[in-house]
Design a protein around this motif. Structure first.
Motif, PDB file in Angstrom:
ATOM      1  N   PHE A 195       0.822  -1.205   0.000  1.00 47.36           N
ATOM      2  CA  PHE A 195       0.000   0.000   0.000  1.00 47.36           C
ATOM      3  C   PHE A 195       0.862   1.264   0.000  1.00 47.36           C
ATOM      4  O   PHE A 195       0.446   2.315  -0.539  1.00 47.36           O
ATOM      5  CB  PHE A 195      -0.931   0.020   1.214  1.00 47.36           C
ATOM      6  CG  PHE A 195      -2.082  -0.933   1.104  1.00 47.36           C
ATOM      7  CD1 PHE A 195      -2.568  -1.330  -0.132  1.00 47.36           C
ATOM      8  CD2 PHE A 195      -2.703  -1.435   2.249  1.00 47.36           C
ATOM      9  CE1 PHE A 195      -3.627  -2.202  -0.244  1.00 47.36           C
ATOM     10  CE2 PHE A 195      -3.768  -2.303   2.148  1.00 47.36           C
ATOM     11  CZ  PHE A 195      -4.232  -2.690   0.904  1.00 47.36           C
ATOM     12  N   LEU A 196       2.050   1.164   0.593  1.00 47.95           N
ATOM     13  CA  LEU A 196       2.961   2.310   0.610  1.00 47.95           C
ATOM     14  C   LEU A 196       3.733   2.450  -0.695  1.00 47.95           C
ATOM     15  O   LEU A 196       4.479   3.413  -0.873  1.00 47.95           O
ATOM     16  CB  LEU A 196       3.943   2.181   1.779  1.00 47.95           C
ATOM     17  CG  LEU A 196       3.338   2.223   3.189  1.00 47.95           C
ATOM     18  CD1 LEU A 196       4.426   2.021   4.235  1.00 47.95           C
ATOM     19  CD2 LEU A 196       2.617   3.550   3.422  1.00 47.95           C
ATOM     20  N   GLY A 197       3.586   1.507  -1.596  1.00 46.31           N
ATOM     21  CA  GLY A 197       4.238   1.558  -2.903  1.00 46.31           C
ATOM     22  C   GLY A 197       5.624   0.958  -2.930  1.00 46.31           C
ATOM     23  O   GLY A 197       6.321   1.060  -3.945  1.00 46.31           O
ATOM     24  N   ASP A 198       6.042   0.327  -1.834  1.00 50.45           N
ATOM     25  CA  ASP A 198       7.377  -0.277  -1.764  1.00 50.45           C
ATOM     26  C   ASP A 198       7.270  -1.747  -2.174  1.00 50.45           C
ATOM     27  O   ASP A 198       7.330  -2.653  -1.325  1.00 50.45           O
ATOM     28  CB  ASP A 198       7.934  -0.135  -0.351  1.00 50.45           C
ATOM     29  CG  ASP A 198       9.430  -0.429  -0.293  1.00 50.45           C
ATOM     30  OD1 ASP A 198       9.971  -0.924  -1.307  1.00 50.45           O
ATOM     31  OD2 ASP A 198      10.038  -0.174   0.763  1.00 50.45           O
ATOM     32  N   ILE A 199       7.143  -2.003  -3.467  1.00 50.43           N
ATOM     33  CA  ILE A 199       6.924  -3.359  -3.965  1.00 50.43           C
ATOM     34  C   ILE A 199       8.143  -4.261  -3.741  1.00 50.43           C
ATOM     35  O   ILE A 199       7.988  -5.403  -3.307  1.00 50.43           O
ATOM     36  CB  ILE A 199       6.530  -3.319  -5.448  1.00 50.43           C
ATOM     37  CG1 ILE A 199       5.201  -2.558  -5.624  1.00 50.43           C
ATOM     38  CG2 ILE A 199       6.408  -4.735  -6.022  1.00 50.43           C
ATOM     39  CD1 ILE A 199       4.758  -2.403  -7.058  1.00 50.43           C
ATOM     40  N   PRO A 200       9.370  -3.817  -4.022  1.00 53.22           N
ATOM     41  CA  PRO A 200      10.530  -4.703  -3.760  1.00 53.22           C
ATOM     42  C   PRO A 200      10.644  -5.136  -2.304  1.00 53.22           C
ATOM     43  O   PRO A 200      10.921  -6.299  -2.012  1.00 53.22           O
ATOM     44  CB  PRO A 200      11.723  -3.838  -4.186  1.00 53.22           C
ATOM     45  CG  PRO A 200      11.159  -2.866  -5.166  1.00 53.22           C
ATOM     46  CD  PRO A 200       9.782  -2.560  -4.665  1.00 53.22           C
ATOM     47  N   GLN A 201      10.431  -4.204  -1.380  1.00 54.59           N
ATOM     48  CA  GLN A 201      10.522  -4.542   0.038  1.00 54.59           C
ATOM     49  C   GLN A 201       9.378  -5.465   0.461  1.00 54.59           C
ATOM     50  O   GLN A 201       9.563  -6.365   1.288  1.00 54.59           O
ATOM     51  CB  GLN A 201      10.497  -3.269   0.893  1.00 54.59           C
ATOM     52  CG  GLN A 201      10.698  -3.504   2.386  1.00 54.59           C
ATOM     53  CD  GLN A 201      12.072  -4.081   2.697  1.00 54.59           C
ATOM     54  OE1 GLN A 201      13.015  -3.924   1.939  1.00 54.59           O
ATOM     55  NE2 GLN A 201      12.173  -4.757   3.836  1.00 54.59           N
TER      56      GLN A 201
END
Length: 259
Positions: A195-201
């Motif tokens: 949801f925060l947009g941090d797809i790799p993490q």
């Protein structure tokens, strides 16, 4: 306290209603039962209401799978990293996995075939069974429920669909293990990062060893709640039909004809 006292003349019963749930016999496809055992050992037996055997095989699957790192090896295999899959598998535990896995499939199939035969005999005998149970902690009774609602609640959280139809043991078991799987897989943390947009993490934080347990539990909860809701509705209608037939059918209502 039950309102039913069995007699020595009754050999088989189609169902038993207790404060922990409704246990009943009904026709099942042995191949479907065997497939669920192949998907996750223990699920086939739980569908047959063989709870002690089902819980034992379920806990065995969790223990051996985690110690073997089988799910992790499957993820590496699916992504084409076969060398890494070979490295993570623990052979000392993996060799314990195969015989019990095959037993779970074979035994669930065999038991389903036997219980189908027992059901046909019980259906022919059509003996009375308790339809209402009340105790200090719970009340359970035969009633009609909506299969779609059981599926919907199971989609929200595995176990709630079973609680909706009063399968307390299976519902509680599913809820507890869903919490365990979600916690150790870090799936909620991954969703938060997504949801925060941090797809790799979000991808990196996932624990695939525990994550792969979740789809099987979801599928089982949905299927089990739906099938048992349908069969409970059939059982309710059968019990009502017999009760009305034995207590009211002898009273004939004469409808005067119009002259």
């Amino acid at each position: 306290m039950n309102n039913f006292k069995p007699t020595n003349e009754e050999r088989r019963f189609k169902a038993h209603v207790s404060i922990f749930g409704t246990t009943q016999l009904h026709l099942r496809n042995p191949f479907i039962i065997a497939w669920w055992s192949a998907a996750f050992p223990g699920f086939g037996h739980l569908l047959l209401s063989k709870y002690l055997r089902g819980y034992t095989l379920f806990l065995w699957e969790i223990l051996i799978n985690v110690m073997t790192k089988l799910n992790l090896a499957m993820v590496y295999s699916f992504t084409g990293n076969f060398e890494m899959a070979k490295e993570v598998v623990e052979p000392r535990w993996f060799l314990l996995y195969i015989p019990v896995y095959l037993f779970a499939i074979w035994d669930s199939y065999r038991t389903a075939v036997d219980l189908n035969k027992v059901f046909l005999l019980a259906e022919r005998e059509n003996a009375d069974f308790n339809s209402y149970s009340i105790g200090a902690f719970e009340i359970n009774y035969l009633d009609k429920r909506r299969p779609s609602m059981a599926v919907l609640w199971s989609l929200f959280m595995p176990g709630m669909g079973q609680l909706y139809i009063h399968r307390v043991a299976t519902g509680t078991f599913s809820l507890i293990w869903m919490i365990v799987f979600v916690y150790f897989s870090n799936v909620l943390i991954a969703i938060h990062l997504l949801f925060l947009g941090d797809i790799p993490q979000a991808t990196q934080v996932l624990n695939p060893q525990w994550l792969l347990f979740i789809p099987s539990l979801y599928g089982f909860a949905i299927y089990d709640s739906y099938v048992n809701t349908v069969e409970n509705n059939k059982l309710f209608e059968s019990e009502q039909r017999k009760f009305l037939s034995e207590n009211y059918q002898q009273y004939r209502v004469k409808i005067p004809s119009k002259q």
